[in-house]
Motif scaffolding. Structure first.
Motif, PDB file in Angstrom:
ATOM      1  N   LEU A  55      66.257  15.404  63.686  1.00 11.28           N
ATOM      2  CA  LEU A  55      66.824  15.822  62.242  1.00 11.28           C
ATOM      3  C   LEU A  55      66.010  16.909  61.644  1.00 11.28           C
ATOM      4  O   LEU A  55      64.659  16.661  61.579  1.00 11.28           O
ATOM      5  N   ARG A  56      66.363  18.060  61.021  1.00 13.55           N
ATOM      6  CA  ARG A  56      65.443  18.809  60.212  1.00 13.55           C
ATOM      7  C   ARG A  56      65.056  18.239  58.941  1.00 13.55           C
ATOM      8  O   ARG A  56      63.914  18.118  58.547  1.00 13.55           O
ATOM      9  N   VAL A  57      66.212  17.605  58.051  1.00 13.83           N
ATOM     10  CA  VAL A  57      65.843  16.860  56.950  1.00 13.83           C
ATOM     11  C   VAL A  57      66.459  15.447  57.283  1.00 13.83           C
ATOM     12  O   VAL A  57      67.738  15.461  57.506  1.00 13.83           O
ATOM     13  N   ASN A 102      55.997  -0.211  49.150  1.00 16.19           N
ATOM     14  CA  ASN A 102      56.418   0.988  48.310  1.00 16.19           C
ATOM     15  C   ASN A 102      55.988   2.345  49.118  1.00 16.19           C
ATOM     16  O   ASN A 102      55.892   3.162  48.349  1.00 16.19           O
ATOM     17  N   SER A 103      55.744   2.062  50.410  1.00 17.83           N
ATOM     18  CA  SER A 103      55.437   3.502  51.228  1.00 17.83           C
ATOM     19  C   SER A 103      56.716   4.030  51.447  1.00 17.83           C
ATOM     20  O   SER A 103      57.662   3.383  51.857  1.00 17.83           O
ATOM     21  N   VAL A 104      56.961   5.228  51.662  1.00 16.37           N
ATOM     22  CA  VAL A 104      57.835   5.956  52.145  1.00 16.37           C
ATOM     23  C   VAL A 104      57.665   6.880  53.307  1.00 16.37           C
ATOM     24  O   VAL A 104      56.820   7.541  53.353  1.00 16.37           O
ATOM     25  N   VAL A 105      58.561   6.804  54.135  1.00 13.13           N
ATOM     26  CA  VAL A 105      58.334   7.580  55.829  1.00 13.13           C
ATOM     27  C   VAL A 105      59.840   8.083  55.718  1.00 13.13           C
ATOM     28  O   VAL A 105      60.951   7.727  55.546  1.00 13.13           O
ATOM     29  N   GLU A 106      59.699   9.272  56.676  1.00 13.67           N
ATOM     30  CA  GLU A 106      60.778   9.959  56.952  1.00 13.67           C
ATOM     31  C   GLU A 106      61.249   9.575  58.254  1.00 13.67           C
ATOM     32  O   GLU A 106      60.718   9.446  59.269  1.00 13.67           O
ATOM     33  N   ILE A 107      62.829   9.583  58.343  1.00  8.96           N
ATOM     34  CA  ILE A 107      63.476   9.314  59.437  1.00  8.96           C
ATOM     35  C   ILE A 107      63.542  10.630  60.213  1.00  8.96           C
ATOM     36  O   ILE A 107      63.925  11.775  59.723  1.00  8.96           O
ATOM     37  N   LYS A 108      62.790  10.723  61.583  1.00  7.95           N
ATOM     38  CA  LYS A 108      62.801  12.036  62.156  1.00  7.95           C
ATOM     39  C   LYS A 108      64.233  12.335  62.999  1.00  7.95           C
ATOM     40  O   LYS A 108      64.285  13.615  63.613  1.00  7.95           O
ATOM     41  N   TYR A 153      64.506   6.971  64.443  1.00 10.67           N
ATOM     42  CA  TYR A 153      63.360   7.145  64.827  1.00 10.67           C
ATOM     43  C   TYR A 153      62.168   7.355  63.843  1.00 10.67           C
ATOM     44  O   TYR A 153      62.752   8.404  63.171  1.00 10.67           O
ATOM     45  N   VAL A 154      61.474   6.600  63.596  1.00  4.44           N
ATOM     46  CA  VAL A 154      60.549   6.695  62.250  1.00  4.44           C
ATOM     47  C   VAL A 154      59.152   6.904  63.108  1.00  4.44           C
ATOM     48  O   VAL A 154      58.655   5.595  63.724  1.00  4.44           O
TER      49      VAL A 154
END
Length: 146
Positions: free
Chosen positions: A14-16, A25-31, A48-49
């Motif tokens: 994913l681009r975004v 409260n930690s935030v990670v992006e789904i790739k 996929y994280v």
């Protein structure tokens, strides 16, 4: 969700992507998303994280999203296909956790039937061949026996 990209089949980056918020409260992006399979049981749209240390599964997704039956007791957990009552996955609990031992087939190598046939067709052949595992069904397909 998984942090092991190599376990995912049909991976789409994913681009975004969306985000995952952990309890502290930690935030990670789904790739991206892919599928995890052991040849007999598949879970689609696995996120996929990057950096995730343990694979996590949503019981709600299995029950509501896919339509499976999931049960937990003092011995372990079971995932059952409701319609055929077929046991898809069984595992023993460890302490207060119910880990799933999926033993995924790694990402790139093709499983012909799972990739070329619809999920309904794959399960139909599975049932027609007396619940033969998907690895052996794929051998039949590749040899033009089916």
């Amino acid at each position: 969700m998984t942090g092991r990209k190599e376990d995912l089949r049909e991976f789409r980056a994913l681009r975004v992507g969306g985000i995952v918020k952990y309890g502290y409260n930690s935030v990670v992006e789904i790739k991206g998303y892919g599928m995890i399979t052991n040849g007999e049981f598949s879970i689609r749209k696995v996120a996929y994280v990057e950096g995730l240390q343990h694979n996590l599964i949503s019981v709600s997704l299995l029950v509501v999203g896919i339509g499976l039956k999931v049960s937990f007791d003092d011995e372990g957990s079971e995932i059952i296909e409701k319609e055929t009552k077929t046991m898809l996955l069984k595992s023993k609990h460890k302490g207060e956790m119910y880990p799933l031992n999926l033993n995924p087939i790694k990402g790139k190598s093709a499983i012909y039937l799972l990739m070329k046939a619809s999920t309904d067709d794959s399960w139909l052949w599975h049932r027609r061949h007396s619940h033969l595992n998907f690895k052996d069904i794929n051998k039949l397909v590749l040899g033009d026996h089916v």
